[in-house]
Design a protein around this motif. Structure first.
Motif, PDB file in Angstrom:
ATOM      1  N   VAL A 318       0.822  -1.215   0.000  1.00 11.45           N
ATOM      2  CA  VAL A 318       0.000   0.000   0.000  1.00 11.45           C
ATOM      3  C   VAL A 318       0.853   1.261   0.000  1.00 11.45           C
ATOM      4  N   SER A 319       2.153   1.133  -0.047  1.00  8.72           N
ATOM      5  CA  SER A 319       3.011   2.315  -0.106  1.00  8.72           C
ATOM      6  C   SER A 319       2.789   3.025  -1.429  1.00  8.72           C
ATOM      7  N   PRO A 320       2.811   4.365  -1.452  1.00  8.92           N
ATOM      8  CA  PRO A 320       2.538   5.107  -2.691  1.00  8.92           C
ATOM      9  C   PRO A 320       3.681   5.062  -3.698  1.00  8.92           C
ATOM     10  N   SER A 321       4.778   4.418  -3.382  1.00  8.29           N
ATOM     11  CA  SER A 321       5.921   4.374  -4.284  1.00  8.29           C
ATOM     12  C   SER A 321       5.532   3.770  -5.631  1.00  8.29           C
ATOM     13  N   SER A 322       6.045   4.355  -6.694  1.00 11.73           N
ATOM     14  CA  SER A 322       5.768   3.847  -8.040  1.00 11.73           C
ATOM     15  C   SER A 322       6.749   2.754  -8.450  1.00 11.73           C
ATOM     16  N   SER A 356      -2.175 -12.849  -9.735  1.00 10.83           N
ATOM     17  CA  SER A 356      -1.293 -12.691 -10.884  1.00 10.83           C
ATOM     18  C   SER A 356       0.170 -12.781 -10.472  1.00 10.83           C
ATOM     19  N   SER A 357       1.037 -12.759 -11.477  1.00 11.16           N
ATOM     20  CA  SER A 357       2.475 -12.852 -11.220  1.00 11.16           C
ATOM     21  C   SER A 357       3.029 -11.574 -10.633  1.00 11.16           C
ATOM     22  N   ARG A 358       2.227 -10.504 -10.615  1.00 10.57           N
ATOM     23  CA  ARG A 358       2.630  -9.240 -10.004  1.00 10.57           C
ATOM     24  C   ARG A 358       1.737  -8.949  -8.811  1.00 10.57           C
ATOM     25  N   PRO A 359       2.270  -8.605  -7.673  1.00 12.44           N
ATOM     26  CA  PRO A 359       1.431  -8.305  -6.506  1.00 12.44           C
ATOM     27  C   PRO A 359       0.515  -7.116  -6.774  1.00 12.44           C
ATOM     28  N   PRO A 360      -0.688  -7.114  -6.221  1.00 12.57           N
ATOM     29  CA  PRO A 360      -1.597  -5.972  -6.411  1.00 12.57           C
ATOM     30  C   PRO A 360      -1.101  -4.742  -5.663  1.00 12.57           C
ATOM     31  N   ARG A 361      -1.397  -3.587  -6.201  1.00  7.53           N
ATOM     32  CA  ARG A 361      -0.989  -2.323  -5.574  1.00  7.53           C
ATOM     33  C   ARG A 361      -2.194  -1.392  -5.500  1.00  7.53           C
ATOM     34  N   LEU A 362      -1.980  -0.218  -4.890  1.00  9.45           N
ATOM     35  CA  LEU A 362      -3.007   0.824  -4.879  1.00  9.45           C
ATOM     36  C   LEU A 362      -2.954   1.533  -6.235  1.00  9.45           C
ATOM     37  N   THR A 363      -3.689   1.001  -7.197  1.00  9.86           N
ATOM     38  CA  THR A 363      -3.599   1.482  -8.574  1.00  9.86           C
ATOM     39  C   THR A 363      -3.963   2.956  -8.682  1.00  9.86           C
ATOM     40  N   SER A 364      -4.995   3.384  -7.983  1.00  7.70           N
ATOM     41  CA  SER A 364      -5.425   4.784  -8.074  1.00  7.70           C
ATOM     42  C   SER A 364      -4.337   5.720  -7.594  1.00  7.70           C
ATOM     43  N   VAL A 365      -3.680   5.377  -6.482  1.00  9.91           N
ATOM     44  CA  VAL A 365      -2.611   6.226  -5.953  1.00  9.91           C
ATOM     45  C   VAL A 365      -1.436   6.256  -6.929  1.00  9.91           C
ATOM     46  N   GLN A 366      -1.100   5.116  -7.484  1.00  9.95           N
ATOM     47  CA  GLN A 366       0.012   5.072  -8.433  1.00  9.95           C
ATOM     48  C   GLN A 366      -0.249   5.951  -9.642  1.00  9.95           C
ATOM     49  N   ARG A 367      -1.473   5.910 -10.160  1.00  8.60           N
ATOM     50  CA  ARG A 367      -1.776   6.717 -11.343  1.00  8.60           C
ATOM     51  C   ARG A 367      -1.812   8.203 -11.024  1.00  8.60           C
ATOM     52  N   ILE A 368      -2.165   8.545  -9.807  1.00  7.85           N
ATOM     53  CA  ILE A 368      -2.087   9.948  -9.390  1.00  7.85           C
ATOM     54  C   ILE A 368      -0.627  10.391  -9.298  1.00  7.85           C
ATOM     55  N   TYR A 369       0.234   9.533  -8.738  1.00 15.00           N
ATOM     56  CA  TYR A 369       1.653   9.850  -8.622  1.00 15.00           C
ATOM     57  C   TYR A 369       2.357   9.833  -9.984  1.00 15.00           C
ATOM     58  N   VAL A 380      -0.129  15.728  -5.960  1.00 17.89           N
ATOM     59  CA  VAL A 380       0.529  14.876  -4.968  1.00 17.89           C
ATOM     60  C   VAL A 380       0.660  15.611  -3.639  1.00 17.89           C
ATOM     61  N   ALA A 381       0.969  16.912  -3.692  1.00 18.48           N
ATOM     62  CA  ALA A 381       1.073  17.699  -2.456  1.00 18.48           C
ATOM     63  C   ALA A 381      -0.271  17.729  -1.723  1.00 18.48           C
ATOM     64  N   TRP A 382      -1.363  17.927  -2.477  1.00 21.62           N
ATOM     65  CA  TRP A 382      -2.687  17.909  -1.841  1.00 21.62           C
ATOM     66  C   TRP A 382      -2.972  16.527  -1.282  1.00 21.62           C
ATOM     67  N   TRP A 383      -2.634  15.485  -2.032  1.00 21.57           N
ATOM     68  CA  TRP A 383      -2.931  14.113  -1.622  1.00 21.57           C
ATOM     69  C   TRP A 383      -2.249  13.771  -0.303  1.00 21.57           C
ATOM     70  N   LYS A 384      -1.017  14.193  -0.140  1.00 21.09           N
ATOM     71  CA  LYS A 384      -0.263  13.874   1.077  1.00 21.09           C
ATOM     72  C   LYS A 384      -0.861  14.545   2.304  1.00 21.09           C
ATOM     73  N   SER A 385      -1.461  15.717   2.117  1.00 17.46           N
ATOM     74  CA  SER A 385      -2.002  16.440   3.271  1.00 17.46           C
ATOM     75  C   SER A 385      -3.479  16.142   3.525  1.00 17.46           C
ATOM     76  N   ALA A 386      -4.138  15.437   2.612  1.00 17.75           N
ATOM     77  CA  ALA A 386      -5.580  15.179   2.735  1.00 17.75           C
ATOM     78  C   ALA A 386      -5.842  13.944   3.590  1.00 17.75           C
ATOM     79  N   SER A 387      -7.057  13.864   4.122  1.00 19.18           N
ATOM     80  CA  SER A 387      -7.472  12.710   4.926  1.00 19.18           C
ATOM     81  C   SER A 387      -7.986  11.594   4.017  1.00 19.18           C
ATOM     82  N   ASP A 388      -8.263  10.429   4.611  1.00 21.82           N
ATOM     83  CA  ASP A 388      -8.770   9.298   3.823  1.00 21.82           C
ATOM     84  C   ASP A 388     -10.116   9.623   3.177  1.00 21.82           C
ATOM     85  N   ASN A 389     -10.997  10.285   3.911  1.00 23.97           N
ATOM     86  CA  ASN A 389     -12.298  10.646   3.340  1.00 23.97           C
ATOM     87  C   ASN A 389     -12.148  11.627   2.182  1.00 23.97           C
TER      88      ASN A 389
END
Length: 624
Positions: A318-322, A356-369, A380-389
């Protein structure tokens, strides 16, 4: 007559449904026929469009959409006229213009030079705006109007218009790189024709290309680029031209129109199913995959991952790293060999996907990054400071599931809308290009979050987590929709309605049947329109093939002096022609009399088939 032991048989055809109820003995032998009937229907095809196989729903939809389009166009043009009056522009009706194609000449002049006379300039701008508003072209309705304010490249249709202008009038205006559509049209009008020119094609016309100057339809970005140039050349201030620009290209957004048709969560019926783009679903998906993995320990036995191991892998995924993460990386992180990890390639507990042969990731976060450079840094700056909701609110806005204008008063969207409103035109265009996963999950956001938490903090997999949290049984399955529930497909709805009525009547009269057997052709549960088109295409291809094979028979009778042509002779000649009369091994020329047929890969070999791709090498008799 109740409590009979009987079976129901249903035969679904393209334009009919056969229904029968047969009483059976305890040994399942037929005793007597309780009821039998055949229901003939047209599959929802419009009687006036039977040849084209167009459904009633399609025809009524055309009329409905046309009425709605015209109503919205009247409202949009009325609002534009009101806005023109507000800014001091006169409203000039097209009937008052006496020169042919005067609107196009006015638009070309406005984009070419500044008009000194203030009254004439305002009249010309009003004529151009009202003309463009009536012939503004096409754009993706999900794109916001403000995306047209930023710089957009001209479309393919504009390129066609430009090439046509160069062919008709090879002057400086037509050759300029930044000529507007109106300037190109005027250049062609000035060139003239022997016959009276037409700007647009007639629908269905088969006349020569010279009959129409314009392509079938320009795109809105072409007209938007021209309108921005007009405002720039005529020195119209931004606080005046932007409202006018938005009014010309305004369109009712389809965003959020499908929300009322979203299914309900089977475990929490009061809640709607979540987006697959939502973080709740993607976190649930990661946890579900992790619980299906097994570790082969030193004793060669398979065991589940411990809670700590599951949480460690989950935190990595779940890390946002690409950066790309593989199963080998996760095994190294846990201190296992990759060969000890089992379960990759198997189905998950819910049966919705295969690991699949690749582990699942947080696809939405990756595409934003990984979004475009013009939007990535602020987003990305807004995303880091925003809450989950706030994250979920932004994802719903980017997924086109809600209309931003309808949720402005909703506190949950306040932060996301504030961020979007602060973007310039170029950044808004790039924000629209962020592509998130589509579709709906099986459960609601709240249910997904509960299941994820249960799977990560206990030894439960999805099956056990469902039982623990929602008190369902081992055999629980999501409830099926009623048989007669409309699906939106006319032919399918017609069949389901008849079948549902018959089953309910039988149940009411004789009780529940022992079994219901359904026999159908594949196309009977699809659109009749498509089925009929496929059938006609199939018959047409058969007819063409019959004519072709008849010509082959005549060829064999003439060239090979054959009185009786067999099916195998036709296949042999077809194969020779398919290989251009050459042996696939040596390349030598072969004829009908000097070849033998064989498989390229012997049929006794592994992986061999009997298809045409493997059926045919040709060996000249002289070599064999």
């Amino acid at each position: 007559m109740r409590g009979k032991r009987y079976r129901i048989g249903i035969d679904v055809g393209l334009n009919s449904v056969g229904l029968a109820a047969v009483e059976v003995s305890d040994e399942n032998s037929p005793v007597r026929l309780l009821n039998a009937q055949s229901v003939i229907h047209d599959g929802g095809v419009d009687p006036q469009k039977n040849k084209e196989a167009i459904t009633r729903k399609n025809m009524s939809g055309v009329a409905r959409r046309t009425r709605r389009m015209r109503r919205r166009k009247r409202e949009r043009l009325h609002k534009l006229d009101m806005l023109l009056g507000k800014f001091g522009y006169p409203v000039i009706e097209p009937e008052s213009l006496d020169k042919p194609f005067e609107e196009w000449h006015v638009r070309a002049e406005l984009a070419t030079r500044y008009i000194e006379d203030d009254e004439l300039r305002r009249e010309s701008i009003s004529i151009a705006l009202r003309h463009m508003a009536r012939h503004r072209g096409w754009r993706n309705p999900y794109r916001q109007v403000d995306s047209l304010i930023s710089d957009n490249p001209y479309s393919k249709q504009y390129g066609e218009l430009k090439e046509k202008a160069k062919a008709y009038n090879d002057d400086a205006t037509a050759a300029e790189e930044e000529s507007t559509p109106a300037q190109l049209v005027v250049a062609m009008l000035d060139a003239g024709y022997a016959e009276a020119p037409r700007l647009r094609w007639r629908t269905g016309s088969k006349k020569p290309d010279a009959e129409g100057y314009l392509p079938v339809r320009l795109m809105q970005e072409d007209n938007a680029n021209e309108l921005k140039q007009i405002f720039r050349v005529q020195r119209v201030p931004a606080d005046e031209w932007k409202p006018l620009f938005r009014s010309v290209f305004y369109a009712v957004s389809p965003k959020g129109s499908a929300e009322q048709r979203v299914g309900q969560d089977p475990l929490a019926p009061e809640q709607a199913r979540a987006l697959k783009a939502s973080l709740a679903f993607q976190e649930y998906r990661i946890a579900n995959v992790i619980t299906n993995l097994r570790i082969k320990d030193a004793s060669a036995e398979l065991r589940k991952l411990t809670v700590d191991e599951k949480q460690s892998i989950y935190d990595q995924l779940v890390s946002p790293s690409s950066e790309d993460i593989t199963w080998s990386d996760l095994c190294d992180f846990l201190g296992f060999k990759r060969s000890q990890l089992k379960g990759v390639g198997s189905l998950t507990e819910d049966g919705e996907e295969r690991i699949s042969s690749r582990p699942p990731r947080l696809t939405s976060v990756q595409r934003i990054y990984e979004s475009d450079n013009k939007i990535r840094k602020p987003l990305v700056a807004w995303w880091k400071s925003a809450s989950d909701n706030e994250h979920e609110a932004m994802i719903r806005l980017l997924s086109n599931t809600v209309d931003i204008d309808k949720v402005r008063e909703d506190v949950a969207y306040a932060s996301a809308i504030e961020f979007i409103d602060g973007l310039d035109d170029d950044a808004l265009t790039k924000l629209d290009s962020v592509d998130l996963p589509s579709g709906r999950a099986a459960y609601s956001v709240e249910t997904l979050q509960k299941l994820t938490r249960q799977m990560l903090t206990t030894d439960d997999d999805l099956h056990e987590a469902r039982k623990t949290l929602f008190n369902v049984t081992d055999s629980w399955r999501p409830p099926a929709d009623p048989i007669g529930e409309p699906l939106g497909n006319p032919s399918v709805d017609r069949v389901l309605k008849n079948v549902n009525r018959y089953l309910m009547n039988c149940q009411q009269r004789w009780g529940n049947p022992v079994s219901v057997n359904i026999e159908h052709v594949r196309s009977s549960f699809s659109s009749v329109a498509f089925a009929r088109k496929d059938k006609r295409e199939y018959e047409k291809n058969n007819e063409k093939r019959s004519i072709f094979r008849s010509s082959l028979s005549e060829q064999l009778r003439a060239d090979e002096q054959m009185e009786k042509v067999r099916e195998s002779d036709l296949r042999r000649l077809e194969a020779i022609q398919r290989q251009n009369g050459q042996c696939l091994y040596c390349g030598r020329t072969i004829t009908f009399r000097t070849c033998e047929m064989d498989h390229i890969v012997p049929r006794k070999g592994v992986g061999s088939t009997n298809t045409r791709t493997n059926s045919l090498r040709y060996v000249p008799n002289a070599i064999v």
